[in-house]
Design an enzyme around this catalytic site. Structure first.
Site, short mmCIF file in Angstrom:
data_model
loop_
_atom_site.label_atom_id
_atom_site.label_comp_id
_atom_site.label_asym_id
_atom_site.label_seq_id
_atom_site.Cartn_x
_atom_site.Cartn_y
_atom_site.Cartn_z
N HIS A 132 -32.57 65.84 19.02
CA HIS A 132 -31.95 64.54 18.79
C HIS A 132 -33.07 63.58 18.36
O HIS A 132 -34.22 63.75 18.77
CB HIS A 132 -31.33 64.08 20.11
CG HIS A 132 -30.53 62.82 20.04
ND1 HIS A 132 -31.10 61.58 20.08
CD2 HIS A 132 -29.20 62.63 19.96
CE1 HIS A 132 -30.14 60.67 20.03
NE2 HIS A 132 -28.98 61.27 19.95
N ASP A 209 -34.93 67.53 27.53
CA ASP A 209 -33.88 66.56 27.22
C ASP A 209 -32.57 67.14 27.76
O ASP A 209 -31.98 68.04 27.17
CB ASP A 209 -33.82 66.34 25.71
CG ASP A 209 -32.61 65.50 25.29
OD1 ASP A 209 -31.75 65.21 26.15
OD2 ASP A 209 -32.53 65.14 24.10
N LYS A 235 -22.93 59.92 29.70
CA LYS A 235 -22.37 61.19 29.23
C LYS A 235 -21.88 62.03 30.39
O LYS A 235 -21.41 63.15 30.20
CB LYS A 235 -23.42 61.97 28.43
CG LYS A 235 -23.87 61.26 27.15
CD LYS A 235 -24.87 62.11 26.40
CE LYS A 235 -25.67 61.34 25.37
NZ LYS A 235 -24.91 61.02 24.16
N CYS A 374 -27.18 61.92 15.05
CA CYS A 374 -28.57 61.62 15.39
C CYS A 374 -29.44 62.88 15.36
O CYS A 374 -30.36 63.01 16.20
CB CYS A 374 -28.69 60.95 16.77
SG CYS A 374 -27.87 59.39 16.84
#
Ligand SMILES: Cc1ncc(COP(=O)(O)O)c(C=O)c1O
Lengths: 417, 126
Positions: A132, A209, A235, A374
Site C-alpha cells: 500500500h 502492515d 477496518k 492506493c
C-alpha cells in the site's frame, strides 16, 4: 487448522450479525445495501457506537491530567482500551501498544522515530512490490533525507511474492524488512513467519502492515516474533482516526520520540526535557480518546466473535465468491486462488472500466471500490490502470455475493457491444 | 435506472469519434485524473481563430471517454473564443444526464484538458 464451514452456515450466522450494524439496514435507492467495501473501511456495530456515545455522555474529560472523577474515569477507559487491544494481539504487555490514527501514522512513527535513529547511508530497507502507498512513501521520503537504499521483493504475476532471490535481497546490509501481511488488492496472505525468520537471521527488524490481517484473522505478535505491527481501527469495526502500533518493548524504550508536546514528557525545563515512559513517549498531545475507547470496544467485540471464526467464515465465503465471479463473462480475478487469499477479490471485466462497473453496481445497491486502491505498483505490474474490488467481512452472506454477481451480469449486458 | 449509461454515451464510448493523433496540431494538451487514472490528450488545429481539426486520445471510464468524443464533434469549426466560454453546464447539457460529484470529475476531464490547451495554461481557469 482452518475450521471447515459451509457457505449456508456462514450465511445464517452473518444474517444475525448484520442486525447488530445499524447501517446495514439501509437501502440505496430502493435496493438493499450490500456493503462489499470492507477493505476500505468496515461498518460499526451497536457495541462500538454505544461505547463511544457513553464515553461522551458520561465520562468525557482529558486523560492523564486531572484528579477529578471524570478525568480518572476517562483515563481508566482509555487505558482499558489499550489492554483490550493487547489481548487481541497476544501482546506481552499493554505498554507495547501505542495509540495512533491508524496504519499510516503507525508506519510513519516507525520511520521517523526508529528509522531516523537507526538508518544510515549504505543500509538497506526492504519492502515489496505489493505494498500500500503508506508503506512505500514514508520510506522514500526518509531515503531521500538519509540516503539508504530502498529495495523491493518482486511480485509475481500469480499474485504471490517472488522470493526466489530472497537470499540476496535480505543480506547483512538489510536493517528493516517492512511488508504487507495481507494484500489489500490481491488478497494474498504473505508468508509472514518465513520472512520474519529470514530477516532476523541477518539481524534486521521487521515491520508488518497488519491493516488487512488484524481485522480478519488471528494475529499473535509473540508467535510471529514481529518487531513492529501497524493497523487501523476503522477496518476492524472501530472508528476512523483510531489505530495502533505494537512494538517490542526494548525497541520502544530505545526509540526517540517523533512528536513533542504535552503528555509525552516527564519534565520540561527551558534547557531540555525528559521523556515520559513508553508508550506515552509516543502519544504527544491530547489523544483521540473516544476513538481509542471505540477501538477497545471493537477489539472486545471481535474477540467475543472469535478471530478463528471470522477467518473461517471469510475463507468459506471468498471460496464461494471466487467460484461465482469466475462465471461472469469476461471477468478476470487478480491474484492467487482461494486457498492463498483472504476475504477480498479484485477483478477487471473486459471492456468495462472499473469506475463504470462500480457505478452500475451502486445502482443495484452494491458498494465496491474501483481504482488503484492506493497500490499503483501492483497495477503497473499487471499492466492495468485500475481494478474493481469486492471485500468481505463476517457480516456478509452468500446472498450478498449473489447480488454482486447479478449486478455484474447487468453491467455486462449494458456494455454488450 | 441506467440513465448514466444512456445509449448515446455508450455509443460514443464504443465508437469514439476523432480518436487518434493529429500530425500538425497547434494545440496539444494532456491531463489525467489522479483519483482514477483516466487520461486524455487533446490536439487541435487552429486557422484564423477557428478550430479546423481536432482529435483526442486517452483511456478511462465510459463517461470520460464518451465526453471527449462528443466534445470533439462539438468543437469542429468553432471559434476559439467561444470554446473558452464552455463550462460545466455546457458539458452536462451535451451529455444529457444527471451526474454525481465523483463522476463529474470524469465528465469534466476532457473540458479541463481542452481549456488548458486553448488558454495555454497549466491551471484550470476558474
Ligand atoms: C494494507 C493497507 N495498509 C495501509 C492502509 C492505510 O490505512 P489507513 O488509511 O487507515 O492509515 C490500508 C488501508 O487503506 C491498507 O489496506
Amino acid at each position: 487448522m482452518l475450521m471447515e464451514i459451509n457457505p449456508a452456515a456462514v450465511t445464517d450466522r452473518a444474517e444475525e450479525l448484520k442486525r447488530e450494524f445499524p447501517i446495514l439496514a439501509r437501502r440505496i435507492g430502493d435496493k438493499r445495501l450490500v456493503y462489499l467495501d470492507n477493505a476500505a473501511t468496515s461498518q460499526k456495530p451497536e457495541a462500538v457506537l454505544q461505547a463511544m456515545d457513553d464515553y461522551y455522555r458520561l465520562y468525557n474529560a482529558n486523560v492523564h491530567r486531572g484528579v477529578h472523577t471524570l478525568s480518572e474515569e476517562a483515563t481508566a477507559l482509555y487505558e482499558q482500551a489499550r489492554v483490550r487491544i493487547a489481548r487481541l494481539l497476544h501482546a506481552p504487555s499493554e505498554k507495547q501498544i501505542v495509540f495512533t490514527r491508524g496504519t499510516t501514522e503507525s508506519i510513519n512513527l516507525v520511520a521517523n522515530a526508529w528509522g531516523r535513529a537507526n538508518l544510515k547511508p549504505g543500509d538497506e530497507v526492504l519492502i515489496t512490490e505489493m505494498e500500500h502507498h503508506s508503506n512505500i512513501v514514508p520510506w522514500q521520503i526518509l531515503r531521500d533525507q538519509i540516503g539508504f537504499t530502498l529495495r523491493y521483493i518482486p511480485l509475481g504475476l500469480d499474485g504471490l511474492l517472488d522470493v526466489s532471490d530472497l537470499d540476496s535481497l535480505i543480506n547483512e546490509r538489510t536493517k528493516l524488512v517492512s511488508f504487507i501481511h495481507v494484500s489489500n488488492v490481491l488478497g494474498t496472505i504473505n508468508p509472514a513467519a518465513e520472512l520474519i525468520a529470514a530477516a532476523h537471521a541477518v539481524g534486521a527488524k521487521v515491520l508488518l502492515d497488519g491493516a488487512q490481517s488484524v481485522p480478519h484473522m488471528p494475529v499473535d505478535v509473540q508467535a510471529l516474533d514481529v518487531d513492529f505491527l501497524a493497523f487501523s481501527g476503522h477496518k476492524m469495526c472501530g472508528p476512523t482516526g483510531s489505530g495502533a502500533l505494537y512494538a517490542k518493548r526494548e525497541l520502544l524504550e530505545a526509540m526517540p520520540p517523533w512528536m513533542g508536546g504535552g503528555d509525552m514528557i516527564r519534565e520540561v525545563k527551558m534547557s531540555a526535557s525528559k521523556w515520559n515512559a513508553v508508550p506515552y513517549k509516543f502519544e504527544a498531545g491530547t489523544p483521540s480518546i473516544a476513538e481509542a475507547v471505540g477501538l477497545g470496544a471493537a477489539a472486545e467485540y471481535l474477540s467475543a466473535l472469535g478471530m478463528d471464526w471470522i477467518n473461517a467464515h471469510e475463507r468459506a465465503l471468498v471460496g464461494y465468491a471466487y467460484e461465482r465471479l469466475g462465471q461472469v463473462e469476461g471477468l478476470r480475478i487478480l491474484g492467487p486462488g482461494p486457498d492463498q487469499r483472504s476475504g477480498l477479490i479484485s477483478f477487471t471485466v473486459d471492456e468495462i472500466h472499473p469506475h463504470d462497473l462500480s457505478a452500475i453496481l451502486d445502482q443495484t445497491g452494491v458498494a465496491v471500490r474501483a481504482g488503484h486502491h492506493c497500490a499503483q505498483p501492483i497495477h503497473d505490474r499487471f499492466g492495468i490502470p485500475a481494478s474493481a474490488r469486492a471485500s468481505l467481512y463476517f457480516y456478509n452472506t452468500t446472498e450478498d455475493i449473489d447480488q454482486l454477481v447479478s449486478g455484474l451480469e447487468h453491467a455486462v449486458q449494458i456494455f454488450a457491444w | 435506472m441506467d440513465d448514466l449509461y444512456r445509449e448515446a454515451i455508450l455509443d460514443h464510448y464504443r465508437h469514439p469519434r476523432r480518436k487518434g493523433h493529429l500530425e500538425d496540431a497547434d494545440i496539444h494538451y494532456y491531463d489525467t485524473n489522479p483519483f482514477c487514472g483516466d487520461e486524455i490528450t487533446i490536439e487541435l488545429k487552429v486557422e484564423d481563430g477557428k478550430i479546423v481539426d481536432a482529435a483526442f486520445d486517452g483511456q478511462g471510464c465510459a463517461i470520460s471517454q464518451a465526453t471527449a468524443s462528443m466534445l470533439m464533434e462539438e468543437i469542429l469549426g468553432k471559434d476559439i473564443e467561444e470554446v473558452k466560454s464552455w463550462d460545466k453546464e455546457f458539458i452536462l447539457d451535451m451529455l444529457g444526464i444527471e451526474i454525481g460529484p465523483v463522476r463529474l470529475k470524469c465528465a469534466l476531464l476532457p473540458l479541463k484538458a481542452l481549456k488548458a490547451g486553448v488558454w495555454g495554461l497549466d491551471e484550470w481557469p476558474e
